[in-house]
Motif scaffolding. Structure first.
Motif, PDB file in Angstrom:
ATOM      1  N   THR A   1       0.828  -1.205   0.000  1.00 23.04           N
ATOM      2  CA  THR A   1       0.000   0.000   0.000  1.00 23.04           C
ATOM      3  C   THR A   1       0.863   1.256   0.000  1.00 23.04           C
ATOM      4  O   THR A   1       0.604   2.201  -0.749  1.00 23.04           O
TER       5      THR A   1
ATOM      6  N   THR B   1      -5.136  -0.449  -2.587  1.00 26.42           N
ATOM      7  CA  THR B   1      -5.252   0.544  -1.523  1.00 26.42           C
ATOM      8  C   THR B   1      -4.088   1.527  -1.656  1.00 26.42           C
ATOM      9  O   THR B   1      -3.021   1.181  -2.167  1.00 26.42           O
ATOM     10  N   TYR B   2      -4.275   2.769  -1.135  1.00 26.62           N
ATOM     11  CA  TYR B   2      -3.307   3.812  -1.491  1.00 26.62           C
ATOM     12  C   TYR B   2      -2.943   4.754  -0.352  1.00 26.62           C
ATOM     13  O   TYR B   2      -2.442   5.836  -0.584  1.00 26.62           O
TER      14      TYR B   2
ATOM     15  N   ASP C   1      -4.860   2.563   5.673  1.00 26.97           N
ATOM     16  CA  ASP C   1      -4.480   1.599   4.648  1.00 26.97           C
ATOM     17  C   ASP C   1      -5.339   1.734   3.393  1.00 26.97           C
ATOM     18  O   ASP C   1      -4.817   1.814   2.284  1.00 26.97           O
TER      19      ASP C   1
ATOM     20  N   ARG D   1     -10.224   2.563  -5.806  1.00 30.97           N
ATOM     21  CA  ARG D   1      -9.112   1.618  -5.697  1.00 30.97           C
ATOM     22  C   ARG D   1      -8.907   0.838  -7.006  1.00 30.97           C
ATOM     23  O   ARG D   1      -7.782   0.486  -7.351  1.00 30.97           O
TER      24      ARG D   1
END
Length: 370
Positions: free
Chosen positions: A243, A285-286, A333, A271
């Motif tokens: 992530t 996820t970023y 997350d 996402r």
């Protein structure tokens, strides 16, 4: 021990512990463990030092803290307007529901206080119906991304219910156990936090220390059991490391002016949009500040500032603080999106019924180990 205290630093202290714990795990996965690093980078990213992402994350955190300690008071009208605008990420259902909630506000009906048990009940029963109709993602892996949208929405409803319900400790503990089983079957372990964190933080604000200690140890036991069954610490470290690697790459291509220019925030599946950017067809996820950076670049600092204001404003009510802080920790997350912001802003709007205008005056907030 856990001690409820007065003051205005509780929410920031709890979020900061989670934030820097997450960063530490991310850096460990990307730097210190060779085996983990090999797994993290096997999806095709070019090996990177990830230092740019770390620096940007810290700068955005400073903006978040500045927002928290600022004296900016957000008018209710601004929150309502923002709430309505964000609802258009998923027309036509979301805007209609947003209008109904705004109407409820103006007629004096607070759904967060009136219907938390209904929200909790929906979060426990609707997933079971989905599993019965579509299949259980744990046993049919191809279903996990088909059901992810409804499951996230239902988990957020569960967080509302767990934060605002007045059920007894025994009943909430039983429901948390059921919640854990239901969402474990959905395969998204991060959604378990939306049940566990409101359960824990709600009792941290409780002057009954016995209840607080029980909630802490029971919740930790449940989470520990779930992570052990589903891959233990290695799977968690790989998830966190990847992530943050995605975040770093979003920073690399988005600064200084942004890449998506708001379309990520208003996407009904951000996402998936991020994964497509890097040539994948799943969901990536970023990280907490990933959307702000990817949409607005340097101007994303204003969004980070606003998120800090949201956390501070939530401290006018202990239940709202527990809910908002829980959702923000979950978003460390997953990353922030329109749905998450709708729940946070909705909680802030409805907490203003009969609450004082100054921050922190009616709230019991918490410190950790003192």
């Amino acid at each position: 021990m856990l001690i409820p205290i007065g003051g205005v630093v509780g929410g920031l202290k709890i979020f900061s512990i989670a934030f820097f714990s997450y960063l530490s795990l991310a850096l460990y996965s990307n730097y210190l463990d060779r085996d983990l690093r090999g797994i993290v980078y096997q999806r095709g990213f070019v090996p990177s030092a990830v230092l740019l992402g770390l620096v940007v994350a810290l700068v955005f955190f400073v903006a978040f803290v500045v927002g928290y300690f600022s004296k900016l008071q957000l008018p209710t009208g601004f929150l309502i307007l923002l709430f309505l605008v964000l609802s258009f990420h998923d027309p036509p259902v979301a805007p209609i529901l947003a209008l109904l909630l705004v109407a409820a506000y103006y007629i004096g009906l607070n759904p967060f206080e009136k219907f938390p048990d209904v929200a909790l009940g929906l979060s426990l029963t609707v997933p079971v119906i989905l599993y019965a109709v579509e299949g259980v993602p744990l046993f049919h892996w191809e279903l996990r991304y088909k059901l992810v949208g409804p499951l996230v929405l239902l988990a957020l409803l569960g967080a509302v219910g767990m934060s605002y319900t007045n059920l007894s400790l025994r009943t909430k503990t039983l429901l948390l156990l059921i919640y854990s089983v239901v969402f474990f079957l959905g395969t998204f372990r991060s959604l378990l936090l939306l049940g566990y964190l409101p359960y824990l933080l709600g009792y941290m604000a409780n002057s009954d220390k016995k209840s607080s200690v029980f909630a802490l140890f029971f919740g930790a036991l449940v989470l520990g059991l779930v992570f052990t069954i589903s891959g233990s610490l290695t799977a968690l470290l790989v998830r966190v490391g990847f992530t943050f690697l995605v975040f770093h790459n979003l920073v690399r291509i988005s600064l200084p002016g942004g890449y998506f220019h708001g379309s990520l925030l208003l996407s009904d599946n951000p996402r998936h949009l991020v994964s497509e950017l890097f040539g994948a067809s799943t969901n990536y996820t970023y990280f907490f500040f990933g959307q702000a950076v990817a949409d607005f670049g340097v101007l994303g600092l204003l969004e980070a500032f606003l998120l800090g204001v949201f956390l501070r404003d939530s401290e006018a009510d202990s239940k709202t603080l527990g809910f908002v802080c829980s959702v923000m920790i979950y978003a460390l997350d997953s990353g922030v999106d329109a749905l998450i912001l709708l729940f946070i802003i909705g909680a802030l709007i409805f907490q203003r019924f009969g609450k004082p205008k100054t921050r922190g005056t009616s709230c019991v907030v918490w410190s950790w180990w003192m």
